[in-house]
Scaffold this motif. Sequence first.
Motif, mmCIF file in Angstrom:
data_model
loop_
_atom_site.group_PDB
_atom_site.id
_atom_site.type_symbol
_atom_site.label_atom_id
_atom_site.label_comp_id
_atom_site.label_asym_id
_atom_site.label_seq_id
_atom_site.Cartn_x
_atom_site.Cartn_y
_atom_site.Cartn_z
ATOM 1 N N MET A 1 0.825 -1.209 0.000
ATOM 2 C CA MET A 1 0.000 0.000 0.000
ATOM 3 C C MET A 1 0.860 1.261 0.000
ATOM 4 S SD MET A 1 -2.872 1.139 2.794
ATOM 5 C CE MET A 1 -3.767 2.670 2.614
ATOM 6 N N GLY A 2 1.901 1.266 0.813
ATOM 7 C CA GLY A 2 2.761 2.432 0.896
ATOM 8 C C GLY A 2 4.019 2.248 0.079
ATOM 9 N N PRO A 3 4.940 3.221 0.125
ATOM 10 C CA PRO A 3 6.195 3.119 -0.618
ATOM 11 C C PRO A 3 7.038 1.953 -0.121
ATOM 12 C CG PRO A 3 5.810 5.365 0.178
ATOM 13 C CD PRO A 3 4.811 4.483 0.856
ATOM 14 N N ALA A 4 7.841 1.393 -1.020
ATOM 15 C CA ALA A 4 8.789 0.352 -0.621
ATOM 16 C C ALA A 4 9.845 0.981 0.285
ATOM 17 C CB ALA A 4 9.433 -0.254 -1.852
ATOM 18 N N ILE A 5 10.165 0.289 1.371
ATOM 19 C CA ILE A 5 11.094 0.840 2.362
ATOM 20 C C ILE A 5 12.335 -0.040 2.417
ATOM 21 C CG2 ILE A 5 11.425 1.425 4.790
ATOM 22 C CD1 ILE A 5 8.417 1.871 4.995
ATOM 23 N N PRO A 6 13.474 0.427 1.926
ATOM 24 C CA PRO A 6 14.716 -0.345 2.017
ATOM 25 C C PRO A 6 15.087 -0.611 3.470
ATOM 26 C CG PRO A 6 14.947 1.489 0.482
ATOM 27 C CD PRO A 6 13.664 1.704 1.211
ATOM 28 N N SER A 7 15.899 -1.637 3.672
ATOM 29 C CA SER A 7 16.234 -2.051 5.039
ATOM 30 C C SER A 7 16.899 -0.933 5.829
ATOM 31 C CB SER A 7 17.139 -3.282 4.999
ATOM 32 O OG SER A 7 18.326 -3.013 4.240
ATOM 33 N N GLY A 8 17.788 -0.174 5.177
ATOM 34 C CA GLY A 8 18.458 0.916 5.890
ATOM 35 C C GLY A 8 17.501 2.003 6.316
ATOM 36 N N VAL A 9 16.506 2.269 5.496
ATOM 37 C CA VAL A 9 15.499 3.268 5.850
ATOM 38 C C VAL A 9 14.623 2.733 6.984
ATOM 39 C CG1 VAL A 9 13.560 4.646 5.004
ATOM 40 C CG2 VAL A 9 15.524 4.211 3.519
ATOM 41 N N GLY A 10 14.341 1.428 6.963
ATOM 42 C CA GLY A 10 13.589 0.822 8.067
ATOM 43 C C GLY A 10 14.313 0.997 9.388
ATOM 44 N N ARG A 11 15.642 0.821 9.376
ATOM 45 C CA ARG A 11 16.431 1.023 10.606
ATOM 46 C C ARG A 11 16.355 2.466 11.054
ATOM 47 N NH1 ARG A 11 21.398 0.886 11.588
ATOM 48 N NH2 ARG A 11 22.158 1.276 9.493
ATOM 49 N N LEU A 12 16.394 3.388 10.101
ATOM 50 C CA LEU A 12 16.289 4.811 10.421
ATOM 51 C C LEU A 12 14.945 5.121 11.071
ATOM 52 C CD1 LEU A 12 17.203 7.826 10.093
ATOM 53 C CD2 LEU A 12 16.123 7.764 7.846
ATOM 54 N N LEU A 13 13.879 4.623 10.496
ATOM 55 C CA LEU A 13 12.546 4.871 11.044
ATOM 56 C C LEU A 13 12.412 4.298 12.449
ATOM 57 C CD1 LEU A 13 10.472 4.052 7.832
ATOM 58 C CD2 LEU A 13 10.875 6.330 8.798
#
Length: 481
Positions: A1-13
């Motif tokens: 549903m939302g944008p694809a989130i790379p693993s590094g961005v997931g860690r940031l979030l």
Amino acid sequence: MGPAIPSGVGRLLQALRDAGGRPYLVGGAVRDALLGLPHKDLDVEVFGLPLARLKETLGAVGRVDAVGEAFTVFKVSGLEGLEGAVDVSLPRRDSKAGPGHRGIAVVGDPSLSVEEAARRRDFTINAVMFDPFAASMVDPFHGQRDLAARVLRAVDPATFGEDPLRALRAVQLAARFELVVDPGTARLCASMPLGELPAERVGAEMQKLLLKARRPSVGLRLMREWGLLGAIAPELVSLAATPQDSEWHPEGDVWTHTLMAVDEAVPLIEGLDAPRALAVVLGTLCHDLGKPATTETLEGRVRSYGHEEAGLAPTTALLDRWSVHRLSGYDVRAQVLGLVGNHLKPGQLYDDRERVSDGAIRRLARKCEPALLYRVARADCLGRKGDFPPVAMEWFLERVRQLEVAERPPAPLLKGRHVLALGLAPGPEVGRIVRAVYERQLDGAVSTIEEAQEEARRMVVGSGAEASLARRAGSDARDAS
């Protein structure tokens, strides 16, 4: 549903959440995800986290570069699975502090509500947020509804007009995503003082229109309909009042033809790098800017003799107005002027193909890239009503490929050092001989370095330059004694 989130961005979030913040994905990536389009740039807005704590948290995850303290935007790079950087910002309050786009005062405020933060966005389709932890959209201004209805609508009519750049954003977004502009939003766009905008910002929005829209004509028509051309591209205004010969242009005036040609250029730029793609579309947009000054009726026929050359001045003015110079080291401006000044040449060369020399085509490659000229000429040919197959353009492309000058002219075989090696003293004569031998090379009379050197030797002797050789020999002898 939302944008694809790379693993590094997931860690940031996750790090932002652990620090006490509430991060959301915002902006174009969310909009594009809703449209099912690929997205590249990710923007994160963080609520509930003071600036100092935000900086500290970001620094523990990746490399942090501040875009500007006033804007409280940070670029975080070095994240796993992501090329480039993520923009991370605090929610912001905007207020009008002066004229133009630059007169917007921006202050970060982590205590803002989601609705207050979204209200500062330009259009409802850009005000949708994605909560990565709830995996849900936050949409206080019904952007999803407008997106489904293909409507472009201002978020807040009361503040929308504070930034005149939004009128141009409306133009390029409506064209790129094929949206109908809400009538109230259109009226706001039509009333904006675009003369306040800096050239580089105008150029950036026009570049998005020309390179990202399937039909840039949609945005160009809106600009004319809203009365924006006078401020943004006055060189285009007179095209609508300039007639064309109905035999060759049954579609009508130069404006109509130009819009059709620009749309035809879009599929032709596929596979080109951004600077060359921009040169082709700009060259197509500007190719007939010389017609208003040269069009006249002769013996009952509409003619525009000399419009290639006459188009150079208005094209230069438009490129200045949009701050078009170099892009990634490539001289877009020079290429556009070369394309405008020679856009009729493929057809002319074809008409005279039984007598056209290879040298004429090689020399044309010194003025602009023939592979780009082919695209502009083809768009010009197809950008009209009626049956006009681009036979001349295909012949031209095949010819420049055969001569291996589709991208650039031949590199000169002879260099100055070769002429000096013949014993000629340094001076203007060296350059003259190098240029003369290159002309022979373009004609095909010289094809190897040995032939080039022999040609130079004959020129040295034939020009009386032996006197220079004798003086140099005498000087060398004196130095030796």
